[in-house]
Each structure stands twice: as C-alpha cells, then as structure tokens.
Design an enzyme around this catalytic site. Structure first.
Site, PDB file in Angstrom:
ATOM      1  N   ARG A  59       0.836  -1.213   0.000  1.00 12.32           N
ATOM      2  CA  ARG A  59       0.000   0.000   0.000  1.00 12.32           C
ATOM      3  C   ARG A  59       0.871   1.263   0.000  1.00 12.32           C
ATOM      4  NH1 ARG A  59      -2.082   2.086   4.491  1.00 12.32           N
ATOM      5  NH2 ARG A  59      -2.239   0.045   5.491  1.00 12.32           N
ATOM      6  N   TYR A 112     -13.047  19.366 -15.536  1.00 10.58           N
ATOM      7  CA  TYR A 112     -13.698  18.073 -15.538  1.00 10.58           C
ATOM      8  C   TYR A 112     -14.681  18.040 -14.352  1.00 10.58           C
ATOM      9  CZ  TYR A 112     -14.316  13.208 -14.307  1.00 10.58           C
ATOM     10  OH  TYR A 112     -14.873  12.019 -13.943  1.00 10.58           O
ATOM     11  N   ASP A 209      -4.016  19.971 -14.429  1.00  8.39           N
ATOM     12  CA  ASP A 209      -4.518  18.684 -14.921  1.00  8.39           C
ATOM     13  C   ASP A 209      -4.079  18.588 -16.383  1.00  8.39           C
ATOM     14  OD1 ASP A 209      -5.979  16.590 -16.055  1.00  8.39           O
ATOM     15  OD2 ASP A 209      -7.680  16.878 -14.697  1.00  8.39           O
ATOM     16  N   LYS A 234      -6.861   7.827 -19.642  1.00  7.22           N
ATOM     17  CA  LYS A 234      -7.107   8.387 -20.987  1.00  7.22           C
ATOM     18  C   LYS A 234      -5.917   8.116 -21.912  1.00  7.22           C
ATOM     19  CE  LYS A 234     -10.681  10.204 -18.820  1.00  7.22           C
ATOM     20  NZ  LYS A 234     -11.745   9.326 -18.389  1.00  7.22           N
TER      21      LYS A 234
HETATM   22  N1  PLP Z   1      -9.236  14.803 -15.466  1.00  2.76           N
HETATM   23  C1  PLP Z   1      -9.841  14.886 -16.660  1.00  2.76           C
HETATM   24  C2  PLP Z   1      -9.506  16.030 -17.562  1.00  2.76           C
HETATM   25  C3  PLP Z   1     -10.779  13.911 -17.034  1.00  2.76           C
HETATM   26  O1  PLP Z   1     -11.382  14.032 -18.225  1.00  2.76           O
HETATM   27  C4  PLP Z   1     -11.087  12.869 -16.147  1.00  2.76           C
HETATM   28  C5  PLP Z   1     -12.093  11.827 -16.498  1.00  2.76           C
HETATM   29  O2  PLP Z   1     -12.824  11.955 -17.446  1.00  2.76           O
HETATM   30  C6  PLP Z   1     -10.450  12.824 -14.908  1.00  2.76           C
HETATM   31  C7  PLP Z   1      -9.516  13.788 -14.613  1.00  2.76           C
HETATM   32  C8  PLP Z   1     -10.754  11.724 -13.918  1.00  2.76           C
HETATM   33  O3  PLP Z   1     -10.051  10.585 -14.212  1.00  2.76           O
HETATM   34  P1  PLP Z   1     -10.538   9.086 -13.853  1.00  2.76           P
HETATM   35  O4  PLP Z   1     -11.795   8.835 -14.615  1.00  2.76           O
HETATM   36  O5  PLP Z   1      -9.379   8.266 -14.265  1.00  2.76           O
HETATM   37  O6  PLP Z   1     -10.776   9.052 -12.386  1.00  2.76           O
END
Ligand code: PLP
Length: 408
Positions: A59, A112, A209, A234
């Site tokens: 962990r 997001y 991000d 992604k």
């Molecule tokens: N950041 C962005 C720009 C996203 O589009 C997403 C999910 O669509 C996330 C973070 C969250 O990621 P996860 O779905 O892997 O938790």
C-alpha cells in the site's frame, strides 16, 4: 529500484517520442527482461528499520508501480518519480486535500466535472473556499487570486488577534490555483505560463490537470507548476481498458504529503493496471500523432458543415485558444467540442453513428462521441447541444463518413 534512473529536466537524454519507448525498463543485463515483470507481492522482506527498506508493504510502494512512476517522472520533467493512484479522481482528491483550511481553491468553471464535485466535497469538509473562474480569462483569474489572498490575510489577522498572537496561517499559504488546459469539455485554453507565474507570486500552489495535453504536448512543471495530475485512464494508457491516475511534483515535501494521502486513504492502483498503462504508454507518441491529424481534419470539416453551430478545437486558426495553444503546446490534442442547435439533435447524432462509439471517457484508440449535458452534474454553462468527440486512430475517411451521415 528495478529500473533505470529517471531523466530530469536538467538532463533530457532523449526526445519525448523516444522516451515513451525507452523509459521505465529494467537494467540492460544479460538475461534480463525487456519489460518490467508484474510484481504481485503485497509484502516485502524487510529487516530492522522498516523505513530503510525500499519496499515494505504494497500500500506504500511496490516494484509493480516503480517503473511506471519513473517513466511518468521523466516524461513530465519532474526531478522525482510520479505517484500512481487508483484513478485520476483519486489523484485529484489527494491533491485538493492539500488546500489549507481557511484558504481558497481557484478552479475553472469548466474543469472536468468530477474534479469540481470532489473539490466541493473536500472544501466543505476541510473548510476552505472554492472559487470558480473562466480559466481563459487571465485577468479574471488573477483578480480571483488577489481577492482570495486578501480574504486569507484578513482571516489570518482575525485569528491572530483573537488568539493574541502575531500573524498565523502564512506558512500554509492562501491556497491553490487549479488549471485545466484545454478544459473538459469546452476546450478553453488558459495562458498557462502567465497564470502559473501570477499564482506563485501570490503564494498559491499551482496544479495543472494535464490529461488532455499529455506530457508530449506540454510540461507544466517546466513552467513552475507545483503539481501535475493525470487521468492515466485516458491517453497515457490509451486503450480504454484501465482506470488509473497519477500526480507528479518536483518538490520532495509535496511528494511526501501526497504519498501520505495515498497511503493513508488507500487509493492505490493494482499491479495489472499499472503494467497495462506502461505498455500503453509505449505507443503514446504514434497514437497521439495519428489522433491529432484526424482531429484537425474532422474539426475543419465540422466548421464547414451547415448543421454545426460552433466547433471548438485549438488547432482551428480562428479558435479563441489557437494563438495560446500554438505558443505553449507542441500539438493541439485530439478532443473536439462541437455544438448543434438542440439537445435532441445532439442525442440523435450520438445515437446514429455506427463507427464512433457513443460512450463517455476519452483518449483511447477508438473514437468516442458524447452529448455532455446528459450528465446531470455537467455545468449548465455547457451548451445542451454540445457534443464532445474523442478522436481515435481509425481511418479518417471512415470516421468522417460515419459522422457526416449521423449529422445528416
Ligand atoms: N481529469 C480529466 C480532464 C478527465 O477528463 C477525467 C475523467 O474523465 C479525470 C480527470 C478523472 O479521471 P478518472 O476517470 O481516471 O478518475
């Protein structure tokens, strides 16, 4: 550590498209595996001082993560290996938890939506302010930072006065600026260097991000960002077969705090997922090249289509984000947002396609299509008729023929 030393910003040995192939492999000794093995141990031999062991319990850290964490560290030009999390949102939540009580998180209105929802919950629980901004409007973001600084100083002064002490709170800082660029799903482009500089001048931590851009198109740590987060789910993994996240920082202190968040909340990744993500990463450069070329052509064709009200793609010459994206990114990505005049039309288009897959998420090899406002949590400022395309690597003419037929 089983893999090679990470590259650092100071000594990049290879171009990024080589690095994705080369980084995070075992040492070149006779008989060694070319790929890191999947390590399934939950516990590791450790005698004496447990903190002196590179691995003790899975962990905290495991050889199942290290090659991928080192690979991400080198790609994002971090001086330290990244931290892999069980999902992008787990990484995001760990980072947002760093915002101090009494401080402010300034975050794009069109982040997001999961990041926004998580920020709201954590702000409530932890007692900091949440301010949403148009991240493309640099002046408005700086004004929000200034207001937040003033508020934090006033609160700190009041707390100090009531405690009969000097200034408090300054060491925890006024909070954090969250940057998403391009934004999901509106494709707004922030002035990333200007915002990072302004936030740092005012004592804010800055997180970017970098999911849409990937480290192949922009490396925010080079511009002074404190933390970069990814939904590895992604582009980095790239095949819509794992859910995974990551956070990167060059600060030993911030990495330690994020590591503690991960260990204490247990938001950890499975060995198989991390292995798949590293395998997916190997083809990131070629996948992205092809997807971007497809996206550019499709965006141009959409702008010329009579049924389309607006197309947002930073690669379009007249896109509001084009100039900025050209300066600060080495490509425009492969997400397009286009709008038709009603929600019903948008839904019908997403239902009519035969090659594009109607599904949420993005960044995989297959092209996906989605009307974003079908998510009740999507901000109301996202148009009802907005369709997000995640353009994949299929044949361009097949993709266009299918989309054109659905639009018709
Ligand atoms: N950041 C962005 C720009 C996203 O589009 C997403 C999910 O669509 C996330 C973070 C969250 O990621 P996860 O779905 O892997 O938790």
């Amino acid at each position: 550590m089983t893999s090679r030393e990470p590259e650092t910003a100071a000594s990049p040995k290879f171009a990024p498209d080589t690095l994705v192939v080369e980084t995070g492999r075992p040492p070149r000794t006779d008989g060694a595996s070319v790929n890191p093995p999947i390590d399934l141990s939950s516990t590791f031999v450790s005698t004496g001082d447990i903190d002196a062991s590179p691995y003790a319990y899975a962990r905290f850290d495991t050889p199942a993560w290290s090659p991928f964490e080192e690979a991400l560290g080198s790609l994002e030009h971090s001086a330290l290996p990244g931290l892999v999390f069980g999902s992008g949102l787990a990484a995001i939540s760990a980072v947002i938890s760093l915002v101090p009580a009494g401080g402010t998180l300034v975050i794009p209105t069109h982040s997001y939506q999961g990041a926004l929802a998580s920020a709201e919950q954590i702000a409530h629980r932890q007692g900091f302010d949440l301010v949403t901004v148009d991240i493309a409007d640099t002046e408005a973001v700086i004004a929000a930072l200034d207001e937040a600084s003033t508020r934090t100083s006033a609160a700190a002064d009041a707390a100090a006065a009531s405690a009969g002490e000097g200034r408090v709170g300054s060491e925890s800082g006024p909070g954090m600026l969250w940057i998403e660029s391009p934004t999901n799903p509106m494709l707004e482009v922030a002035d990333v260097p200007a915002l990072i500089a302004a936030a740092r001048d005012r004592g804010f931590l800055v997180t970017v991000d970098n999911t849409f851009a990937t480290p192949l198109l922009q490396t925010p740590l080079d511009l002074g960002a404190d933390i970069v987060v990814h939904s590895v789910t992604k582009y980095l993994a790239g095949h819509s077969d794992v859910v995974l996240g990551a956070a990167l920082t060059s600060s030993v202190e911030l990495r330690e705090r994020l590591h503690t968040e991960r260990s204490m909340r247990g938001a950890i990744a499975g060995p198989f997922e991390v292995w798949l993500a590293l395998r997916g990463l190997r083809t990131l450069a070629v996948r992205l090249d092809r997807a971007q070329a497809n996206a550019q052509a499709i965006a141009e064709r959409l702008t010329a289509h009579a049924g389309v009200v607006e197309t947002r793609y930073p690669g379009l010459l007249d896109d509001p984000g084009h100039a900025r994206a050209s300066e600060q990114m080495s490509g425009f990505g492969a997400i397009i947002a286009f709008t038709v005049d009603t929600a019903e039309k948008a839904t019908a288009i997403a239902e009519a396609v035969r090659l594009w897959t109607p599904a949420t998420s993005l960044g995989g090899v297959e092209s996906l299509i989605e009307r974003r406002r079908r998510h009740p949590s999507e901000p109301v400022t996202v148009p009802e008729g907005l369709i997000r395309l995640s353009v994949g690597i299929e044949n361009l003419e097949d993709l266009w023929a299918d989309l054109e037929a659905a639009l018709g």
